[in-house]
Design an enzyme around this catalytic site. Structure first.
Site, short mmCIF file in Angstrom:
data_model
loop_
_atom_site.label_atom_id
_atom_site.label_comp_id
_atom_site.label_asym_id
_atom_site.label_seq_id
_atom_site.Cartn_x
_atom_site.Cartn_y
_atom_site.Cartn_z
CB CYS A 80 -0.97 -0.03 1.18
SG CYS A 80 -2.38 1.09 0.96
CG HIS A 120 -3.78 -3.51 3.51
ND1 HIS A 120 -2.56 -3.14 4.03
CD2 HIS A 120 -4.35 -2.37 3.05
CE1 HIS A 120 -2.40 -1.84 3.90
NE2 HIS A 120 -3.47 -1.34 3.30
#
Length: 493
Positions: free
Chosen positions: A326, A432
């Site tokens: 991310c 994630h």
């Protein structure tokens, strides 16, 4: 419907795991049970099946209760963006950004919503196990409290107060907390719990008797300090140091690090050690370097630049292996543009330039559940996870996509995610939970093992391990607490 609220004398006393344990115990005893925390503050969040955002602690508690995580378990999530501001998530969606004072004035507006959410739980579950935040003795916040005694009063819930003896001063913290509560709040507290105890309980018992004489509330049990392979959402997470682990994974601990629960599955590998790095001297030569998520990517990139880690990371990238997740993925690119001042007013900033891609921050936040396949793999290598980000990354000429997303929030799609350089040693992804599944984690760790001359190993299924650890937690807490008394407090059995 029965309800019980777990509050604590401070942050990190173990409220979340006590709630998880009670959820699992009540489930084992045949009751439908649900966790609830009206307001959570954390940079570790999760995306539900319907694309909504909630705190990770309630996710673990949901699993303990045998439920799929839903945002009604955590209606308000605060995600700090700086020392003075937070992004407010209400019922899974971004409500806005605010200072502490602005949010303090907003809280009164959320009371009716919280009461309505809780009413739905009352209609659908036998027991609701509630969790407070920080301490109920924050007397400056009492008039607008919606997470501790204010929430307990709103739904008329009895309270158990947890103290952490491992830090020292547990008797003073329990007695001091009770001293600062008003009479109505004191009446709600039906028992105390001593958590994280090491040693002989017999030596502790005289102190428990004296404490009971002082605060006139019984101690319902002493829970021993136990190391469990369960995620910790608190910011000051510490990884257990293993006496020896041949695979060394370093993680850059940036000031705004978020979703470090992405590392929990890696911790479950017996021959893997994970350490945080905050300076160029600490980096050394790990087998793998992970740059994790960030709530303020630009500020954290500036931090890497200022502390000298940028040059160390670039030097390491010549023959080391790097994975960015991310915000860490965005950092690896050539440039980050912020035309709407989402994070700062800098406009744009150069990245580490280890991947040929650029990121542009948008006004709207992406929150999706995804399923993906690793590209250029003969064997089936599927990853399930979720995305939480403001930026959109665009590929340059000299880059290869890492994953192909084939499912987004339950809908069939077909687009690329992440990137990997031609050499194959630097990669990044927005996903994630990328290590939670066996396939990708096993692939990466086995490649590290082979490089060090070690044998390949099969990785365990993280979900199976988590279930065993939750059962272990429940067994420990059941043996430690007076469950008969707790059932009596909530009006059952």
């Amino acid at each position: 419907m029965a309800k019980i609220m777990i509050q604590g004398t401070a942050s990190s006393v173990g409220k979340s795991l006590i709630v998880a344990a009670l959820c699992r115990i009540f489930k084992q005893d045949g009751y439908s049970v649900c966790p609830f925390k009206s307001q959570n503050m954390s940079l570790n969040s999760y995306i539900t099946l319907d694309g909504k955002e909630m705190g990770r602690a309630q996710v673990l508690q949901a699993y303990a209760a045998g439920l799929e995580p839903e945002v009604y378990m955590n209606p308000i999530l605060l995600k700090p963006t700086s020392d003075k501001k937070s992004q407010i998530i209400v019922n899974g969606k971004v409500y806005g950004n605010s200072t502490a004072m602005e949010y303090h004035n907003l809280k009164i507006k959320f009371k009716d919503m919280l009461k309505e959410q809780f009413k739905k739980l009352e209609e659908n579950f036998d027991i609701v196990v509630m969790e407070g935040a920080g301490s109920p003795a924050e007397i400056n916040l009492r008039d607008r409290d919606i997470v501790n005694m204010g929430m307990a009063e709103l739904v008329d819930a009895p309270v158990l107060l947890v103290g952490d003896i491992d830090k020292g001063g547990v008797f003073a913290s329990l007695a001091g907390t009770m001293l600062l509560l008003n009479e109505g709040e004191k009446e709600r507290v039906k028992g105390t719990i001593i958590n994280k105890f090491r040693g002989d309980v017999e030596i502790l018992k005289p102190g428990l008797d004296m404490l009971e004489d002082i605060i006139h509330i019984p101690c319902l049990g002493v829970v021993p300090y136990t190391r469990l392979q369960l995620e910790d959402e608190d910011g000051a997470v510490e990884f257990n140091k293993k006496t020896y682990a041949p695979i060394d994974i370093a993680v850059i601990k940036m000031p705004h690090i978020s979703n470090f629960t992405d590392l929990d599955a890696l911790k479950s590998e017996e021959d893997v050690s994970i350490r945080f790095v905050t300076s160029k001297e600490e980096l050394k030569k790990p087998d793998l370097l992970i740059i994790p998520g960030s709530k303020n990517t630009i500020e954290d990139l500036l931090y890497l630049r200022q502390c000298g880690l940028e040059e160390s990371i670039k030097e390491y990238s010549n023959d080391g292996r790097i994975i960015g997740i991310c915000g860490g993925y965005q950092v690896l690119g050539s440039k980050i543009k912020d035309p709407h001042n989402v994070e700062t007013d800098l406009g744009e900033i150069d990245g580490l330039n280890l991947l040929d891609m650029k990121t542009i921050f948008e006004k709207e936040k992406v929150t999706t559940r995804v399923s993906a396949k690793l590209l250029n793999e003969e064997a089936e290598n599927t990853v399930y996870g979720y995305e939480i980000h403001m930026g959109i990354s665009k590929y340059g000429q000299n880059i290869n996509p890492l994953f192909k997303i084939y499912d987004k929030n339950g809908e069939k799609v077909g687009y690329f995610d992440g990137a990997i350089n031609d050499k194959g040693n630097v990669m990044g992804t927005y996903i994630h939970g990328v290590f939670d599944g066996v396939a990708f984690r096993e692939k990466i760790i086995n490649e590290l093992r082979v490089k060090k001359g070690l044998k390949k190993k099969k990785s365990q299924v993280y979900e199976h391990m988590r279930e065993k650890e939750l059962d272990k937690l429940a067994d420990i807490v059941r043996q430690s607490l007076d469950m008969k008394k707790i059932y009596s407090i909530i009006g059952m059995k």
